[in-house]
Design a protein around this motif. Sequence first.
Motif, PDB file in Angstrom:
ATOM      1  N   CYS A  18       0.826  -1.217   0.000  1.00 45.41           N
ATOM      2  CA  CYS A  18       0.000   0.000   0.000  1.00 45.41           C
ATOM      3  C   CYS A  18       0.857   1.263   0.000  1.00 45.41           C
ATOM      4  O   CYS A  18       0.536   2.231  -0.700  1.00 45.41           O
ATOM      5  CB  CYS A  18      -0.939   0.001   1.199  1.00 45.41           C
ATOM      6  N   LEU A  19       1.927   1.279   0.772  1.00 42.65           N
ATOM      7  CA  LEU A  19       2.791   2.459   0.820  1.00 42.65           C
ATOM      8  C   LEU A  19       3.477   2.707  -0.514  1.00 42.65           C
ATOM      9  O   LEU A  19       3.553   3.851  -0.984  1.00 42.65           O
ATOM     10  CB  LEU A  19       3.824   2.313   1.934  1.00 42.65           C
ATOM     11  N   LEU A  20       3.985   1.650  -1.142  1.00 43.28           N
ATOM     12  CA  LEU A  20       4.651   1.814  -2.436  1.00 43.28           C
ATOM     13  C   LEU A  20       3.656   2.199  -3.521  1.00 43.28           C
ATOM     14  O   LEU A  20       3.953   3.036  -4.376  1.00 43.28           O
ATOM     15  CB  LEU A  20       5.398   0.539  -2.822  1.00 43.28           C
ATOM     16  N   ALA A  21       2.456   1.627  -3.485  1.00 44.52           N
ATOM     17  CA  ALA A  21       1.428   1.998  -4.460  1.00 44.52           C
ATOM     18  C   ALA A  21       1.043   3.466  -4.289  1.00 44.52           C
ATOM     19  O   ALA A  21       0.871   4.195  -5.274  1.00 44.52           O
ATOM     20  CB  ALA A  21       0.200   1.103  -4.309  1.00 44.52           C
ATOM     21  N   GLY A  22       0.923   3.925  -3.060  1.00 41.52           N
ATOM     22  CA  GLY A  22       0.598   5.327  -2.810  1.00 41.52           C
ATOM     23  C   GLY A  22       1.696   6.267  -3.266  1.00 41.52           C
ATOM     24  O   GLY A  22       1.430   7.339  -3.818  1.00 41.52           O
ATOM     25  N   LYS A  23       2.939   5.853  -3.059  1.00 41.71           N
ATOM     26  CA  LYS A  23       4.074   6.678  -3.492  1.00 41.71           C
ATOM     27  C   LYS A  23       4.092   6.812  -5.015  1.00 41.71           C
ATOM     28  O   LYS A  23       4.265   7.902  -5.551  1.00 41.71           O
ATOM     29  CB  LYS A  23       5.377   6.038  -3.007  1.00 41.71           C
ATOM     30  N   MET A  24       3.864   5.693  -5.697  1.00 40.40           N
ATOM     31  CA  MET A  24       3.850   5.742  -7.152  1.00 40.40           C
ATOM     32  C   MET A  24       2.652   6.526  -7.648  1.00 40.40           C
ATOM     33  O   MET A  24       2.750   7.292  -8.612  1.00 40.40           O
ATOM     34  CB  MET A  24       3.829   4.336  -7.737  1.00 40.40           C
ATOM     35  N   TYR A  25       1.515   6.348  -7.006  1.00 46.66           N
ATOM     36  CA  TYR A  25       0.297   7.068  -7.385  1.00 46.66           C
ATOM     37  C   TYR A  25       0.521   8.576  -7.308  1.00 46.66           C
ATOM     38  O   TYR A  25       0.157   9.316  -8.221  1.00 46.66           O
ATOM     39  CB  TYR A  25      -0.841   6.634  -6.461  1.00 46.66           C
ATOM     40  N   ARG A  26       1.134   9.054  -6.230  1.00 46.25           N
ATOM     41  CA  ARG A  26       1.408  10.484  -6.083  1.00 46.25           C
ATOM     42  C   ARG A  26       2.403  10.979  -7.118  1.00 46.25           C
ATOM     43  O   ARG A  26       2.245  12.062  -7.682  1.00 46.25           O
ATOM     44  CB  ARG A  26       1.930  10.777  -4.681  1.00 46.25           C
ATOM     45  N   ALA A  27       3.446  10.186  -7.383  1.00 50.46           N
ATOM     46  CA  ALA A  27       4.454  10.601  -8.356  1.00 50.46           C
ATOM     47  C   ALA A  27       3.857  10.703  -9.755  1.00 50.46           C
ATOM     48  O   ALA A  27       4.145  11.655 -10.488  1.00 50.46           O
ATOM     49  CB  ALA A  27       5.618   9.611  -8.348  1.00 50.46           C
ATOM     50  N   VAL A  28       3.037   9.742 -10.125  1.00 50.59           N
ATOM     51  CA  VAL A  28       2.405   9.763 -11.445  1.00 50.59           C
ATOM     52  C   VAL A  28       1.424  10.932 -11.541  1.00 50.59           C
ATOM     53  O   VAL A  28       1.356  11.616 -12.558  1.00 50.59           O
ATOM     54  CB  VAL A  28       1.692   8.412 -11.716  1.00 50.59           C
ATOM     55  N   HIS A  29       0.684  11.172 -10.491  1.00 48.96           N
ATOM     56  CA  HIS A  29      -0.305  12.258 -10.496  1.00 48.96           C
ATOM     57  C   HIS A  29       0.356  13.629 -10.660  1.00 48.96           C
ATOM     58  O   HIS A  29      -0.208  14.514 -11.297  1.00 48.96           O
ATOM     59  CB  HIS A  29      -1.129  12.221  -9.203  1.00 48.96           C
ATOM     60  N   GLN A  30       1.552  13.794 -10.139  1.00 48.01           N
ATOM     61  CA  GLN A  30       2.245  15.077 -10.217  1.00 48.01           C
ATOM     62  C   GLN A  30       3.040  15.252 -11.506  1.00 48.01           C
ATOM     63  O   GLN A  30       3.531  16.343 -11.777  1.00 48.01           O
ATOM     64  CB  GLN A  30       3.177  15.237  -9.024  1.00 48.01           C
ATOM     65  N   ASP A  31       3.182  14.204 -12.300  1.00 50.26           N
ATOM     66  CA  ASP A  31       3.957  14.272 -13.539  1.00 50.26           C
ATOM     67  C   ASP A  31       3.137  14.970 -14.623  1.00 50.26           C
ATOM     68  O   ASP A  31       2.176  14.411 -15.153  1.00 50.26           O
ATOM     69  CB  ASP A  31       4.340  12.857 -13.991  1.00 50.26           C
ATOM     70  N   ALA A  32       3.517  16.187 -14.955  1.00 56.20           N
ATOM     71  CA  ALA A  32       2.755  16.978 -15.928  1.00 56.20           C
ATOM     72  C   ALA A  32       3.020  16.555 -17.369  1.00 56.20           C
ATOM     73  O   ALA A  32       2.278  16.930 -18.274  1.00 56.20           O
ATOM     74  CB  ALA A  32       3.087  18.454 -15.763  1.00 56.20           C
TER      75      ALA A  32
END
Length: 63
Positions: A18-32
């Motif tokens: 869950c922590l790694l999925a959340g980290k990747m989710y945030r990184a992808v969401h911020q990638d413009a």
Amino acid sequence: MTELITYAIVFLLLTGHCLLAGKMYRAVHQDASLSFKEKNDWKLKSLVFPGYFWWQYQKQRQR
């Protein structure tokens, strides 16, 4: 006692997932640089196998 150890290990694996999925989710969401569809594809992949797809995402960003 072995059942408790098994549950503890499963809990730790689930928490890490869950922590790694959340980290990747945030990184992808911020990638413009990604389109809406690409973001959604990477977010779905992060929910299935976050460890594997995190490295794939990092490789793609370096190109």
